[in-house]
Motif scaffolding. Sequence first.
Motif, PDB file in Angstrom:
ATOM      1  N   SER A 133     -30.407  28.756  -6.022  1.00 47.54           N
ATOM      2  CA  SER A 133     -31.773  28.647  -5.523  1.00 47.54           C
ATOM      3  C   SER A 133     -32.192  27.193  -5.449  1.00 47.54           C
ATOM      4  O   SER A 133     -31.800  26.391  -6.292  1.00 47.54           O
ATOM      5  CB  SER A 133     -32.754  29.341  -6.471  1.00 47.54           C
ATOM      6  OG  SER A 133     -32.853  30.682  -6.172  1.00 47.54           O
ATOM      7  N   MET A 134     -33.043  26.887  -4.465  1.00 46.78           N
ATOM      8  CA  MET A 134     -33.556  25.528  -4.333  1.00 46.78           C
ATOM      9  C   MET A 134     -34.870  25.429  -5.094  1.00 46.78           C
ATOM     10  O   MET A 134     -35.701  26.339  -5.011  1.00 46.78           O
ATOM     11  CB  MET A 134     -33.766  25.224  -2.848  1.00 46.78           C
ATOM     12  CG  MET A 134     -34.118  23.794  -2.555  1.00 46.78           C
ATOM     13  SD  MET A 134     -35.861  23.430  -2.725  1.00 46.78           S
ATOM     14  CE  MET A 134     -36.515  24.206  -1.251  1.00 46.78           C
ATOM     15  N   VAL A 135     -35.057  24.341  -5.834  1.00 45.23           N
ATOM     16  CA  VAL A 135     -36.309  24.114  -6.571  1.00 45.23           C
ATOM     17  C   VAL A 135     -36.732  22.654  -6.410  1.00 45.23           C
ATOM     18  O   VAL A 135     -35.943  21.818  -5.965  1.00 45.23           O
ATOM     19  CB  VAL A 135     -36.154  24.441  -8.075  1.00 45.23           C
ATOM     20  CG1 VAL A 135     -35.837  25.903  -8.301  1.00 45.23           C
ATOM     21  CG2 VAL A 135     -35.077  23.558  -8.711  1.00 45.23           C
ATOM     22  N   ASP A 176     -36.093  15.013  -3.366  1.00 42.27           N
ATOM     23  CA  ASP A 176     -37.275  15.779  -3.769  1.00 42.27           C
ATOM     24  C   ASP A 176     -36.982  17.277  -3.878  1.00 42.27           C
ATOM     25  O   ASP A 176     -37.875  18.061  -4.188  1.00 42.27           O
ATOM     26  CB  ASP A 176     -38.469  15.502  -2.841  1.00 42.27           C
ATOM     27  CG  ASP A 176     -38.180  15.892  -1.403  1.00 42.27           C
ATOM     28  OD1 ASP A 176     -37.035  16.317  -1.113  1.00 42.27           O
ATOM     29  OD2 ASP A 176     -39.088  15.783  -0.560  1.00 42.27           O
ATOM     30  N   LYS A 177     -35.723  17.646  -3.622  1.00 40.08           N
ATOM     31  CA  LYS A 177     -35.330  19.051  -3.768  1.00 40.08           C
ATOM     32  C   LYS A 177     -33.965  19.085  -4.435  1.00 40.08           C
ATOM     33  O   LYS A 177     -33.113  18.250  -4.138  1.00 40.08           O
ATOM     34  CB  LYS A 177     -35.178  19.719  -2.401  1.00 40.08           C
ATOM     35  CG  LYS A 177     -36.428  19.746  -1.553  1.00 40.08           C
ATOM     36  CD  LYS A 177     -36.141  20.510  -0.262  1.00 40.08           C
ATOM     37  CE  LYS A 177     -37.272  20.377   0.741  1.00 40.08           C
ATOM     38  NZ  LYS A 177     -37.268  19.079   1.436  1.00 40.08           N
ATOM     39  N   ILE A 178     -33.763  20.057  -5.318  1.00 35.88           N
ATOM     40  CA  ILE A 178     -32.430  20.237  -5.886  1.00 35.88           C
ATOM     41  C   ILE A 178     -32.022  21.701  -5.776  1.00 35.88           C
ATOM     42  O   ILE A 178     -32.873  22.591  -5.683  1.00 35.88           O
ATOM     43  CB  ILE A 178     -32.343  19.797  -7.373  1.00 35.88           C
ATOM     44  CG1 ILE A 178     -33.482  20.399  -8.201  1.00 35.88           C
ATOM     45  CG2 ILE A 178     -32.344  18.277  -7.491  1.00 35.88           C
ATOM     46  CD1 ILE A 178     -33.391  20.122  -9.679  1.00 35.88           C
ATOM     47  N   LEU A 179     -30.728  21.886  -5.782  1.00 38.44           N
ATOM     48  CA  LEU A 179     -30.185  23.234  -5.732  1.00 38.44           C
ATOM     49  C   LEU A 179     -29.611  23.525  -7.112  1.00 38.44           C
ATOM     50  O   LEU A 179     -28.897  22.698  -7.674  1.00 38.44           O
ATOM     51  CB  LEU A 179     -29.092  23.266  -4.668  1.00 38.44           C
ATOM     52  CG  LEU A 179     -28.535  24.616  -4.225  1.00 38.44           C
ATOM     53  CD1 LEU A 179     -29.626  25.487  -3.649  1.00 38.44           C
ATOM     54  CD2 LEU A 179     -27.453  24.391  -3.170  1.00 38.44           C
ATOM     55  N   VAL A 180     -29.992  24.677  -7.669  1.00 43.30           N
ATOM     56  CA  VAL A 180     -29.375  25.119  -8.920  1.00 43.30           C
ATOM     57  C   VAL A 180     -28.388  26.193  -8.521  1.00 43.30           C
ATOM     58  O   VAL A 180     -28.761  27.243  -8.018  1.00 43.30           O
ATOM     59  CB  VAL A 180     -30.425  25.707  -9.888  1.00 43.30           C
ATOM     60  CG1 VAL A 180     -29.768  26.145 -11.199  1.00 43.30           C
ATOM     61  CG2 VAL A 180     -31.523  24.683 -10.153  1.00 43.30           C
ATOM     62  N   SER A 181     -27.099  25.877  -8.710  1.00 38.32           N
ATOM     63  CA  SER A 181     -26.059  26.728  -8.159  1.00 38.32           C
ATOM     64  C   SER A 181     -25.085  27.139  -9.252  1.00 38.32           C
ATOM     65  O   SER A 181     -24.730  26.336 -10.109  1.00 38.32           O
ATOM     66  CB  SER A 181     -25.336  25.931  -7.065  1.00 38.32           C
ATOM     67  OG  SER A 181     -24.319  26.684  -6.496  1.00 38.32           O
ATOM     68  N   GLN A 182     -24.684  28.392  -9.191  1.00 38.99           N
ATOM     69  CA  GLN A 182     -23.706  28.922 -10.130  1.00 38.99           C
ATOM     70  C   GLN A 182     -22.451  28.029 -10.080  1.00 38.99           C
ATOM     71  O   GLN A 182     -21.956  27.729  -8.998  1.00 38.99           O
ATOM     72  CB  GLN A 182     -23.390  30.325  -9.616  1.00 38.99           C
ATOM     73  CG  GLN A 182     -22.360  31.109 -10.306  1.00 38.99           C
ATOM     74  CD  GLN A 182     -21.968  32.317  -9.416  1.00 38.99           C
ATOM     75  OE1 GLN A 182     -22.448  32.495  -8.281  1.00 38.99           O
ATOM     76  NE2 GLN A 182     -21.085  33.140  -9.942  1.00 38.99           N
ATOM     77  N   VAL A 187     -34.906  25.049 -14.726  1.00 38.71           N
ATOM     78  CA  VAL A 187     -34.575  25.743 -15.978  1.00 38.71           C
ATOM     79  C   VAL A 187     -34.836  27.242 -15.827  1.00 38.71           C
ATOM     80  O   VAL A 187     -34.023  28.083 -16.224  1.00 38.71           O
ATOM     81  CB  VAL A 187     -35.417  25.175 -17.156  1.00 38.71           C
ATOM     82  CG1 VAL A 187     -35.224  26.004 -18.411  1.00 38.71           C
ATOM     83  CG2 VAL A 187     -35.040  23.720 -17.408  1.00 38.71           C
ATOM     84  N   LYS A 188     -35.959  27.556 -15.217  1.00 40.26           N
ATOM     85  CA  LYS A 188     -36.334  28.951 -15.026  1.00 40.26           C
ATOM     86  C   LYS A 188     -35.261  29.684 -14.209  1.00 40.26           C
ATOM     87  O   LYS A 188     -34.798  30.767 -14.591  1.00 40.26           O
ATOM     88  CB  LYS A 188     -37.680  28.981 -14.289  1.00 40.26           C
ATOM     89  CG  LYS A 188     -38.372  30.306 -14.253  1.00 40.26           C
ATOM     90  CD  LYS A 188     -39.861  30.115 -13.942  1.00 40.26           C
ATOM     91  CE  LYS A 188     -40.574  31.447 -13.876  1.00 40.26           C
ATOM     92  NZ  LYS A 188     -40.621  32.048 -12.561  1.00 40.26           N
ATOM     93  N   ILE A 189     -34.861  29.084 -13.111  1.00 38.15           N
ATOM     94  CA  ILE A 189     -33.832  29.687 -12.240  1.00 38.15           C
ATOM     95  C   ILE A 189     -32.509  29.832 -12.988  1.00 38.15           C
ATOM     96  O   ILE A 189     -31.845  30.873 -12.933  1.00 38.15           O
ATOM     97  CB  ILE A 189     -33.635  28.829 -10.961  1.00 38.15           C
ATOM     98  CG1 ILE A 189     -34.842  28.940 -10.044  1.00 38.15           C
ATOM     99  CG2 ILE A 189     -32.366  29.224 -10.225  1.00 38.15           C
ATOM    100  CD1 ILE A 189     -35.017  30.298  -9.387  1.00 38.15           C
ATOM    101  N   ALA A 190     -32.147  28.767 -13.718  1.00 33.16           N
ATOM    102  CA  ALA A 190     -30.865  28.807 -14.454  1.00 33.16           C
ATOM    103  C   ALA A 190     -30.908  29.918 -15.495  1.00 33.16           C
ATOM    104  O   ALA A 190     -29.954  30.696 -15.632  1.00 33.16           O
ATOM    105  CB  ALA A 190     -30.600  27.457 -15.110  1.00 33.16           C
ATOM    106  N   ASN A 191     -32.025  30.025 -16.213  1.00 30.87           N
ATOM    107  CA  ASN A 191     -32.144  31.060 -17.258  1.00 30.87           C
ATOM    108  C   ASN A 191     -32.186  32.458 -16.670  1.00 30.87           C
ATOM    109  O   ASN A 191     -31.571  33.377 -17.200  1.00 30.87           O
ATOM    110  CB  ASN A 191     -33.435  30.852 -18.061  1.00 30.87           C
ATOM    111  CG  ASN A 191     -33.286  29.718 -19.057  1.00 30.87           C
ATOM    112  OD1 ASN A 191     -32.154  29.312 -19.383  1.00 30.87           O
ATOM    113  ND2 ASN A 191     -34.401  29.190 -19.528  1.00 30.87           N
ATOM    114  N   GLU A 192     -32.948  32.617 -15.602  1.00 34.61           N
ATOM    115  CA  GLU A 192     -33.235  33.975 -15.144  1.00 34.61           C
ATOM    116  C   GLU A 192     -32.260  34.530 -14.115  1.00 34.61           C
ATOM    117  O   GLU A 192     -32.049  35.731 -14.058  1.00 34.61           O
ATOM    118  CB  GLU A 192     -34.674  34.043 -14.581  1.00 34.61           C
ATOM    119  CG  GLU A 192     -35.692  33.926 -15.707  1.00 34.61           C
ATOM    120  CD  GLU A 192     -37.112  33.760 -15.188  1.00 34.61           C
ATOM    121  OE1 GLU A 192     -37.350  33.993 -13.983  1.00 34.61           O
ATOM    122  OE2 GLU A 192     -37.973  33.390 -15.996  1.00 34.61           O
TER     123      GLU A 192
END
Length: 382
Positions: free
Chosen positions: A23-25, A87-93, A32-37
């Motif tokens: 997900s992009m945040v 200004d945007k990052i991707l949290v990726s598996q 952190v929320k995306i990584a946790n959830e």
Amino acid sequence: MKLLEYQAKEVFRSADIRTPNESMVTTPQDAVKIANESVGYPCVIKAQVPVGGRGKAGGVKVANNADDVLTLASQILGMSIKGCIVDKILVSQAISIHNEYYLSVVLHRASKKPMIIMSPSGGVDIEEISKNRPEMIFKEEYDFILGFKDYTLRRTYQKMFQNQEEKVSYKEFKGFLQKLVNVYFEKDATLVEINPLIVHNKECMALDAKILLDDNGLEFHPEFEKYVTSNAEETLQEKMAREANLTYISLDGNIACMVNGAGLAMATMDTIKHFGGSPANFLDIGGSSNPEKVVNALRIIASNPNVNAILINIFGGITRCDDIAQGFREGLEKVKFDLPISCRIIGTNDEKARTILKEINIPVTTDMDEAVQNVVKMAKGG
Ligand code: GDP
Ligand code: MN
């Protein structure tokens, strides 16, 4: 237009091309929320900027827990990569990698066909590989009638996977290529690139994605509208021009040009160079006579701090020179600037135009070379 990685991967997912869960945040807290959830650990935090080489610039980092995510996301957000502020990052598996492959479909202009470029030596050093070990890069032309030619593609498949621990079947490989080619055609792309492509559970997966869209095709793709403004690598002047429906391209010189017609605008820039000057922009105000366009064009030109002289070059056909001159009269009242102007104007109603321009003290000639030589002198402060 270039799509950012997360956008290109959205396109991939809609085309059934496998990507990691991600997900992009825009904030470390959301990361952190995306990584946790949803994404889980370990995960990769990736800067979303429209330039390559993020990995080497420190814009791609693996996080093993929530603390890591917070630290790395805070580090990467706000970082500058080749002049682009993140200004945007991707949290990726994070996926375990046996080998990094390179795969792209690109418009091959010489053959007017898409070319598929592949390598088993993908990853962040692909540029060096293509320079120093070109035998590791394989190319396949995509035929509009035949599609992939099995007899050549099978050979390439062998070369791609011969030394690999984890392989995909030929069917999977070809099917994956076909999906990529479909994206290329359906989205009017000029480049669809995956680097690295990896093999995960005997299937191909895109760990990174880059798509270049043909701007002329954008009007057929309302699905990209939302990216046009957010991705704009535009200068302030290009943005103003887009909103005013003018064709404008920023350049790094100091002579602003306002010309009617793209061909004449190109010739004008060449002539400026020829006489030792440097154009600040390409600007085509179009063929129609519309004083408002001239006002907008002046506003755009005058907002560029690098400009120290203005060249107007009008060859009136459908364009009526007196309308253009009228536009200047209005423009100079509305837009305040203190720049010398050189003007060449010739064609329909040019007598009237010259009268108007003389009234507002703009030096005017019918000779293009003369007007250009004058503006080059003006720009040099002469
Ligand atoms: P680029 O440098 O801008 O092309 O960014 P990439 O997305 O290609 O990432 C650079 C490098 O980071 C890749 O070549 C991989 O080596 C590594 N990388 C990216 N995603 C993952 C992942 O999910 N798992 C692992 N182990 N490495 C990754
Ligand atoms: Mn990459």
